[in-house]
Write an enzyme that holds these catalytic residues in place. Structure first.
Site, PDB file in Angstrom:
ATOM      1  CG  ASP A  45      -2.026  -1.023   1.124  1.00 61.67           C
ATOM      2  OD1 ASP A  45      -2.534  -1.237   0.012  1.00 61.67           O
ATOM      3  OD2 ASP A  45      -2.394  -1.618   2.151  1.00 61.67           O
ATOM      4  N   GLY A  46       2.003   1.189   0.712  1.00 65.08           N
ATOM      5  CA  GLY A  46       2.906   2.337   0.769  1.00 65.08           C
ATOM      6  C   GLY A  46       3.429   2.705  -0.614  1.00 65.08           C
ATOM      7  CG  ASN A 120      -4.200   5.703   3.313  1.00 60.55           C
ATOM      8  OD1 ASN A 120      -5.129   5.186   2.704  1.00 60.55           O
ATOM      9  ND2 ASN A 120      -3.122   5.038   3.671  1.00 60.55           N
ATOM     10  CD  GLU A 121      -3.594   8.271   7.083  1.00 61.77           C
ATOM     11  OE1 GLU A 121      -2.542   8.441   6.419  1.00 61.77           O
ATOM     12  OE2 GLU A 121      -4.096   7.157   7.249  1.00 61.77           O
ATOM     13  NE  ARG A 146      -6.425  22.434  26.847  1.00 62.76           N
ATOM     14  CZ  ARG A 146      -7.583  23.043  26.686  1.00 62.76           C
ATOM     15  NH1 ARG A 146      -8.678  22.349  26.422  1.00 62.76           N
ATOM     16  NH2 ARG A 146      -7.677  24.358  26.787  1.00 62.76           N
ATOM     17  CG  ASP A 148      -0.669  11.556  22.269  1.00 62.51           C
ATOM     18  OD1 ASP A 148      -0.431  12.431  23.125  1.00 62.51           O
ATOM     19  OD2 ASP A 148      -0.340  10.368  22.395  1.00 62.51           O
ATOM     20  CB  ALA A 183      -3.915   9.619  23.215  1.00 66.12           C
TER      21      ALA A 183
HETATM   22  P1  NAD Z   1       4.023   1.663   6.937  1.00 62.32           P
HETATM   23  O1  NAD Z   1       5.152   0.980   6.230  1.00 62.32           O
HETATM   24  O2  NAD Z   1       4.231   2.146   8.342  1.00 62.32           O
HETATM   25  O3  NAD Z   1       2.751   0.683   6.851  1.00 62.32           O
HETATM   26  C1  NAD Z   1       1.617   0.839   7.593  1.00 62.32           C
HETATM   27  C2  NAD Z   1       0.627  -0.286   7.286  1.00 62.32           C
HETATM   28  O4  NAD Z   1      -0.605   0.351   6.914  1.00 62.32           O
HETATM   29  C3  NAD Z   1       0.988  -1.238   6.150  1.00 62.32           C
HETATM   30  O5  NAD Z   1       0.689  -2.556   6.582  1.00 62.32           O
HETATM   31  C4  NAD Z   1       0.057  -0.822   5.016  1.00 62.32           C
HETATM   32  O6  NAD Z   1      -0.295  -1.909   4.164  1.00 62.32           O
HETATM   33  C5  NAD Z   1      -1.137  -0.363   5.806  1.00 62.32           C
HETATM   34  N1  NAD Z   1      -2.026   0.548   5.064  1.00 62.32           N
HETATM   35  C6  NAD Z   1      -1.708   1.641   4.351  1.00 62.32           C
HETATM   36  N2  NAD Z   1      -2.814   2.185   3.830  1.00 62.32           N
HETATM   37  C7  NAD Z   1      -3.848   1.397   4.237  1.00 62.32           C
HETATM   38  C8  NAD Z   1      -5.237   1.432   4.028  1.00 62.32           C
HETATM   39  N3  NAD Z   1      -5.803   2.398   3.326  1.00 62.32           N
HETATM   40  N4  NAD Z   1      -5.997   0.457   4.587  1.00 62.32           N
HETATM   41  C9  NAD Z   1      -5.445  -0.527   5.332  1.00 62.32           C
HETATM   42  N5  NAD Z   1      -4.128  -0.612   5.571  1.00 62.32           N
HETATM   43  C10 NAD Z   1      -3.346   0.346   5.037  1.00 62.32           C
HETATM   44  O7  NAD Z   1       3.574   2.909   6.079  1.00 62.32           O
HETATM   45  P2  NAD Z   1       3.106   2.966   4.583  1.00 62.32           P
HETATM   46  O8  NAD Z   1       3.077   1.600   3.974  1.00 62.32           O
HETATM   47  O9  NAD Z   1       3.899   4.048   3.925  1.00 62.32           O
HETATM   48  O10 NAD Z   1       1.605   3.471   4.764  1.00 62.32           O
HETATM   49  C11 NAD Z   1       1.327   4.750   5.300  1.00 62.32           C
HETATM   50  C12 NAD Z   1       0.048   4.591   6.045  1.00 62.32           C
HETATM   51  O11 NAD Z   1       0.279   3.884   7.240  1.00 62.32           O
HETATM   52  C13 NAD Z   1      -0.605   5.877   6.495  1.00 62.32           C
HETATM   53  O12 NAD Z   1      -1.297   6.512   5.466  1.00 62.32           O
HETATM   54  C14 NAD Z   1      -1.500   5.364   7.618  1.00 62.32           C
HETATM   55  O13 NAD Z   1      -2.796   5.004   7.173  1.00 62.32           O
HETATM   56  C15 NAD Z   1      -0.805   4.122   8.102  1.00 62.32           C
HETATM   57  N6  NAD Z   1      -0.359   4.309   9.482  1.00 62.32           N
HETATM   58  C16 NAD Z   1      -0.960   3.571  10.434  1.00 62.32           C
HETATM   59  C17 NAD Z   1      -0.620   3.749  11.763  1.00 62.32           C
HETATM   60  C18 NAD Z   1      -1.336   2.925  12.793  1.00 62.32           C
HETATM   61  O14 NAD Z   1      -2.187   2.120  12.411  1.00 62.32           O
HETATM   62  N7  NAD Z   1      -1.030   3.119  14.065  1.00 62.32           N
HETATM   63  C19 NAD Z   1       0.317   4.704  12.135  1.00 62.32           C
HETATM   64  C20 NAD Z   1       0.920   5.445  11.130  1.00 62.32           C
HETATM   65  C21 NAD Z   1       0.565   5.258   9.801  1.00 62.32           C
END
Ligand code: NAD
Length: 264
Positions: A45-46, A120-121, A146, A148, A183
Site C-alpha cells: 500500500d505504501g 489515506n489521511e 487537547r 496526541d 489519545a
Molecule cells: P508503513 O510501512 O508504516 O505501513 C503501515 C501499514 O498500513 C501497512 O501494513 C500498510 O499496508 C497499511 N495501510 C496503508 N494504507 C492502508 C489502508 N488504506 N488500509 C489498510 N491498511 C493500510 O507505512 P506505509 O506503507 O507508507 O503506509 C502509510 C500509512 O500507514 C498511512 O497513510 C497510515 O494510514 C498508516 N499508518 C498507520 C498507523 C497505525 O495504524 N497506528 C500509524 C501510522 C501510519
C-alpha cells in the site's frame, strides 16, 4: 497502452518490475513516465501511496493498478504470481473504472495557503508534547482538542491509521471524511467528543492550532514539520482517484481478508 511503473525498490519488487516490462512489451504496451494511461505499483500500500503522490496532478487521466509482494493490500490487490493473468486482461479487456474520494487539506500560514490532497489521511500532531487546537465544524466552534493528535481520513484511508484509533470503516462509495482523535485528554477540565465523527461532502472542518507551536503534518506516508500554522481546513476533494479493476474485488471482501481472514 501507455503505462508507468513504480516499485518499492527491494529485490523482489525490482524482479517483478522486470517481468512486468517483458510481459507488457510482448503485448505492445509502452512505458511512458510523463503521461501514462495506467500507473502500476509493485510493492505494498505504501508503494501505491507513493505512486499516487507522483501522479496526483494527472488524476483525471490516469488509472491505478496495485500489485503486492507480501500480504494482500488495500490498494494493491494483485498477487506477485498473477502478472501474466493481469497483463492478459490488460491486453484483452476494458476494466471497470472505480473512483474513490480524496481529502482536500488547506494549510494557512503567515506565508500563504497550501493545498494538499490525501488518499489515506491527514494527521496532525505537535512536535513538543500535547497538541492544543480548536476544532470548528462548518464555521461553528465545536471543541477544544487537547491530546496526541487528530487524524482525518478518507473512506479508503478508514482502514489505515483511522482503524487503529477505533474509527469506523467507511465504504468508499460514501463521499465523506472521518475525524478521529489520538489519545485526547478528557477530565473535569478538558473535554472532547471522544468518538470519531463522519462529515458528508458538503461539510468542512477547520483546525486552529497555536501558531507559535511546531506541528507534524502528515499527508498519507509523508510527514512535514511546520510552524506558523494559523488554520487547517479539511473537506472532501472535488477530484477522485481512479482504479482500473480488471476483475471484481468487493470492498467488504477486502476488509474481511485483511482483518478477519480464514473461514467461518
Ligand atoms: P508503513 O510501512 O508504516 O505501513 C503501515 C501499514 O498500513 C501497512 O501494513 C500498510 O499496508 C497499511 N495501510 C496503508 N494504507 C492502508 C489502508 N488504506 N488500509 C489498510 N491498511 C493500510 O507505512 P506505509 O506503507 O507508507 O503506509 C502509510 C500509512 O500507514 C498511512 O497513510 C497510515 O494510514 C498508516 N499508518 C498507520 C498507523 C497505525 O495504524 N497506528 C500509524 C501510522 C501510519
Amino acid at each position: 497502452m501507455k503505462y508507468a511503473l513504480l516499485d518499492r525498490g527491494d529485490q523482489l519488487s525490482r524482479a517483478l518490475s522486470e517481468e512486468f516490462h517483458t510481459l507488457a512489451k510482448a503485448r505492445g504496451f509502452t512505458v511512458n513516465e510523463s503521461s501514462p494511461d495506467i500507473v502500476v505499483s509493485i510493492g505494498g500500500d505504501g508503494t501505491l501511496l507513493q505512486a499516487y503522490q507522483r501522479f496526483k496532478d494527472q488524476l483525471a487521466n490516469v488509472s491505478f493498478v496495485g500489485i503486492h509482494t507480501g500480504h494482500l493490500g488495500f490498494y494493491a490487490d494483485w498477487k506477485k504470481d498473477e502478472l501474466t493473468e493481469l497483463l492478459d486482461l490488460m491486453a484483452s479487456s476494458t476494466p471497470q473504472k472505480v473512483q474513490y474520494p480524496l481529502l482536500q487539506v488547506e494549510i494557512s500560514t503567515s506565508s500563504g495557503r497550501t493545498v494538499y490532497l490525501a488518499l489515506n489521511e491527514f494527521t496532525l500532531k505537535s512536535v513538543d508534547g500535547t497538541l492544543v487546537a480548536a476544532l470548528h465544524i462548518n464555521d461553528e466552534p465545536f471543541e477544544m482538542f487537547r491530546g496526541d493528535g487528530i487524524v482525518i481520513s478518507t473512506p479508503t484511508g478508514s482502514t489505515g491509521y483511522n482503524k487503529s484509533l477505533g474509527g469506523a470503516i467507511l465504504h468508499p462509495s460514501l463521499e465523506a471524511l472521518q475525524i478521529a482523535e489520538i489519545a485526547s485528554i478528557n477530565n473535569r477540565v478538558y473535554r472532547t467528543l471522544g468518538s470519531s465523527m463522519i462529515l458528508p461532502k458538503h461539510h468542512h472542518c477547520d483546525i486552529v492550532p497555536d501558531p507559535e507551536k511546531k506541528l507534524y503534518i502528515g499527508i498519507d506516508h509523508l510527514v512535514l514539520q511546520m510552524s506558523g500554522v494559523s488554520s487547517i481546513t479539511c473537506r472532501v476533494a472535488e477530484s477522485k482517484i481512479t482504479f482500473a479493476r480488471y476483475r471484481p474485488y468487493p470492498f467488504w471482501n477486502r476488509v474481511r481478508e485483511a482483518f478477519i481472514g480464514g473461514s467461518m
